[in-house]
Design a protein around this motif. Structure first.
Motif: not given
Length: 109
Positions: A8-37
Motif C-alpha cells: 500500500m502506498m499512501l501520499v499526502g499533499c499539503t499544497q495541491g500536488n506540489v508539496e507531497c510526501k510518502e506516508l506510513p502504511a499500516p503494514a509493510v506488505g499484504f498477503e493478498t491484494a484484497e487485504e490491502c484494498h
C-alpha cells in the motif's frame, strides 16, 4: 517467511500536488491484494488529518519476487491519480527502495 502479494502506498499533499510526501502504511506488505484494498480507504481517511489531499493505492507484487530488491516509484498524474510502479532489481542486499520519482528513500526490510 510470509508471501507478500501487495503493498500500500499512501501520499499526502499539503499544497495541491506540489508539496507531497510518502506516508506510513499500516503494514509493510499484504498477503493478498484484497487485504490491502480492504484497509486502503480507512488508511486514507486516517491520514487526512494533516494533509489537504491524501492519495492511496495498492500495488500488486509477485509473491515469488518479494525476496528480491525492489524499487518503488510514485507520482501524481495530470488526472490527479497516484501512479505506483514496482520494479525488481538485481539482488545485492535485502533493501526496499521507495520514493517519488525524483526522490528516493531507502527502507530496509
Amino acid at each position: 517467511m510470509e508471501h507478500i502479494a501487495a503493498i500500500m502506498m499512501l501520499v499526502g499533499c499539503t499544497q495541491g500536488n506540489v508539496e507531497c510526501k510518502e506516508l506510513p502504511a499500516p503494514a509493510v506488505g499484504f498477503e493478498t491484494a484484497e487485504e490491502c484494498h480492504d484497509l486502503l480507504q480507512p488508511s486514507v481517511n486516517d491520514a487526512r488529518g494533516g494533509y489537504k489531499i491524501v492519495y492511496g493505492k495498492c500495488a500488486a507484487i509477485d509473491p515469488a519476487l518479494y525476496i528480491e530488491d525492489a524499487t518503488i516509484t510514485w507520482d501524481i498524474t495530470s488526472a490527479n491519480e497516484l501512479d505506483v510502479q514496482v520494479t525488481f532489481d538485481e539482488p545485492v542486499a535485502p533493501v526496499l527502495v521507495a520514493g517519488k520519482r525524483d526522490q528516493q528513500n531507502v527502507l530496509s526490510n
